[in-house]
Enzyme design. Sequence first.
Site, mmCIF file in Angstrom:
data_model
loop_
_atom_site.group_PDB
_atom_site.id
_atom_site.type_symbol
_atom_site.label_atom_id
_atom_site.label_comp_id
_atom_site.label_asym_id
_atom_site.label_seq_id
_atom_site.Cartn_x
_atom_site.Cartn_y
_atom_site.Cartn_z
ATOM 1 C CD GLU A 257 -3.024 -0.965 0.330
ATOM 2 O OE1 GLU A 257 -3.240 0.149 -0.175
ATOM 3 O OE2 GLU A 257 -3.683 -1.977 0.054
ATOM 4 C CB CYS A 291 -1.913 7.385 1.150
ATOM 5 S SG CYS A 291 -3.268 6.524 1.960
HETATM 6 N N1 NAD Z 1 -1.596 3.286 0.365
HETATM 7 C C1 NAD Z 1 -1.820 3.344 1.649
HETATM 8 O O1 NAD Z 1 -2.708 2.704 2.202
HETATM 9 C C2 NAD Z 1 -0.978 4.219 2.521
HETATM 10 C C3 NAD Z 1 -1.393 4.462 3.824
HETATM 11 C C4 NAD Z 1 -0.585 5.251 4.653
HETATM 12 C C5 NAD Z 1 0.608 5.769 4.146
HETATM 13 N N2 NAD Z 1 0.972 5.502 2.877
HETATM 14 C C6 NAD Z 1 2.200 6.081 2.345
HETATM 15 O O2 NAD Z 1 3.237 6.063 3.327
HETATM 16 C C7 NAD Z 1 4.148 7.125 3.066
HETATM 17 C C8 NAD Z 1 4.425 7.883 4.352
HETATM 18 O O3 NAD Z 1 4.837 7.046 5.348
HETATM 19 P P1 NAD Z 1 6.372 6.881 5.769
HETATM 20 O O4 NAD Z 1 7.103 8.157 5.569
HETATM 21 O O5 NAD Z 1 6.360 6.236 7.107
HETATM 22 O O6 NAD Z 1 6.868 5.869 4.664
HETATM 23 P P2 NAD Z 1 8.277 5.129 4.621
HETATM 24 O O7 NAD Z 1 8.261 4.320 3.387
HETATM 25 O O8 NAD Z 1 9.407 6.034 4.851
HETATM 26 O O9 NAD Z 1 8.232 4.177 5.905
HETATM 27 C C9 NAD Z 1 7.269 3.154 6.040
HETATM 28 C C10 NAD Z 1 7.845 2.059 6.906
HETATM 29 O O10 NAD Z 1 9.024 1.554 6.290
HETATM 30 C C11 NAD Z 1 10.131 1.658 7.166
HETATM 31 N N3 NAD Z 1 11.325 1.993 6.381
HETATM 32 C C12 NAD Z 1 11.810 3.212 6.095
HETATM 33 N N4 NAD Z 1 12.926 3.113 5.344
HETATM 34 C C13 NAD Z 1 13.134 1.807 5.146
HETATM 35 C C14 NAD Z 1 14.112 1.071 4.427
HETATM 36 N N5 NAD Z 1 15.108 1.672 3.797
HETATM 37 N N6 NAD Z 1 14.009 -0.265 4.411
HETATM 38 C C15 NAD Z 1 13.002 -0.863 5.031
HETATM 39 N N7 NAD Z 1 12.057 -0.243 5.748
HETATM 40 C C16 NAD Z 1 12.108 1.090 5.789
HETATM 41 C C17 NAD Z 1 9.750 2.755 8.146
HETATM 42 O O11 NAD Z 1 10.453 2.618 9.359
HETATM 43 C C18 NAD Z 1 8.258 2.524 8.297
HETATM 44 O O12 NAD Z 1 8.024 1.480 9.209
HETATM 45 C C19 NAD Z 1 3.460 7.991 2.032
HETATM 46 O O13 NAD Z 1 4.027 7.732 0.782
HETATM 47 C C20 NAD Z 1 2.013 7.518 2.062
HETATM 48 O O14 NAD Z 1 1.286 7.717 0.897
HETATM 49 C C21 NAD Z 1 0.220 4.750 2.052
HETATM 50 N N1 LIG Z 2 -6.339 7.573 5.015
HETATM 51 C C1 LIG Z 2 -5.723 6.356 4.600
HETATM 52 C C2 LIG Z 2 -4.330 6.188 5.086
HETATM 53 C C3 LIG Z 2 -3.420 6.837 4.132
HETATM 54 O O1 LIG Z 2 -2.469 7.497 4.472
HETATM 55 C C4 LIG Z 2 -6.582 5.185 4.974
HETATM 56 O O2 LIG Z 2 -7.740 5.387 5.253
HETATM 57 O O3 LIG Z 2 -6.118 4.069 4.930
#
Ligand code: NAD
Ligand SMILES: N[C@@H](CC=O)C(=O)O
Length: 491
Positions: A257, A291
Amino acid sequence: MSNKLSDPRLFRQHAYVDGKWTYGDGGREEAVNDPATGEVLGHIPWLEADQIRSAVDAAEKAFPQWRALRADERCERLLAWYDLLQANREDLATIMTLEQGKPLSDARGEVEYGASFIRWFAEEGKRTFGETIPSHIPNAALGTIKEPVGIAALITPWNFPLAMITRKAAAAMAAGCPVIVKPAGETPFSALALAELAERAGIPAGIFNVVLGEAAQVSKLLCDDERVKVLSFTGSTRVGRLLLEQCANTVKRVSLELGGNAPFIVGPDMDPKEAAYAAVAAKFQTAGQDCLAANRILVHESIHDDFVEHFAERMSALTVGNGLNSEVDLGPLIHGQAVDKAAQIVDDAISQGATLVAGDQSQAPGPNFFMPVLLTGVTPKMKVWREENFAPVAGVTAYSDDDQVIEMANDTEYGLAAYVYTHDIRRIWKLLRALEYGMVSVNSVKMTGPPIPFGGVKQSGLGREGGTSGIEEYLETKYYCLGSLGSVSGS
Ligand SMILES: NC(=O)c1ccc[n+]([C@@H]2O[C@H](COP(=O)([O-])OP(=O)(O)OC[C@H]3O[C@@H](n4cnc5c(N)ncnc54)[C@H](O)[C@@H]3O)[C@@H](O)[C@H]2O)c1
Ligand SMILES: N[C@@H](CC=O)C(=O)O
């Protein structure tokens, strides 16, 4: 933190492995800060590689008994966990606001949202039906059985510190799989409070584990371990790509996701005020760190100027501050780098010709705060268009016809969610079919919840969470052929 909770035992500063609260063997600890004040909220241990392997050992040991339970028995345990989340809603919301920064009312909403996935999947676990296949083989009966895949590693982000865990963990656990959660280092305390409540709910040791440590190292260990059968990741597309690659060696099932870059399309028939108010709501939740946030707001040229006026007026009424204050609408960004990135995106847009309509950063109430920004005249060359800005920065642009807006909306590597505002049914249908997104919300800001298949296309991810498909990510289909049954088998 504990003095702000009615139940201080929900504030845990250890990892949780095999039903035990665990320190790091190497003695390394990391501080976790309140993004609103910079104050240290507590410390978490960083586990050593052997301790991460022990978490997999624990899950492996616990798996046979958990999968052997009847689905309704697992359902009872998950419902007990759900009840405890509800009973501790206020404390869970306080923990979330302190570590993540979102306003308390949003945090309460997330606890409710997160808990709802536990209830949903507790029930869905009872409906993991196989099928009967009309046989093409004489004297045989054919069919399928659904079985739990095995140990699931769940890696989650900081923006929704509770719901992103429960949407995965409840599905996996209901399917009969043990889980190892690696929460974001910025927001570990919500995950640990979930572990405390799982223990109280009678979830057996080894079924819900929370590991903490250096993100890249922990994730690599989980990806490399062949006993881990599923990796479910929510986070950025950048890290998602990396993990997908790391899972190739052990041919894991991967569910991703990832990021979004949602277009918010406003048709010419819309009341500009109604559409502008909806766009503000779709843009600024969790201070734009969502997101689903409306990143590119595409407004028909005939109502563009009115729309911008109403948007600016509504945006100016938003209060920015510490999420613990009840009048606050937007909390801080998660850390200083996020503020720097937001400022760069705004500077880049202005340097390429966008107009800054509103957003005065001198009014920010602290170093991690970013005042909401409205930019008009944004174009595809700008970062505000190309990147997921994950900040309270709204970019608006005008379009002239449906074909043009479809092309503009699809002009991104992302494909998570899109919003469409119009009452013209032909336009709705045309856009709905042409938009390259996993989720399209028409005339509604709210689109998520347990019954829906949440997920994206293109580089926004693989697989779906929630709904009837979410549990499938944790189930294998076993085909059986019962041969030599005699003529009674029929077909
Ligand atoms: N599609 C969805 O359902 C959804 C929901 C929430 C957030 N997001 C996305 O998440 C992002 C924001 O969250 P974030 O900044 O925590 O994301 P991120 O990718 O930096 O981190 C996510 C997770 O991965 C870990 N991580 C970070 N770097 C890593 C690496 N090099 N190797 C392995 N693991 C690593 C982090 O510690 C965290 O647990 C945004 O892009 C957002 O759109 C998507
Ligand atoms: N709002 C989203 C989280 C995305 O960042 C969700 O409902 O899952």
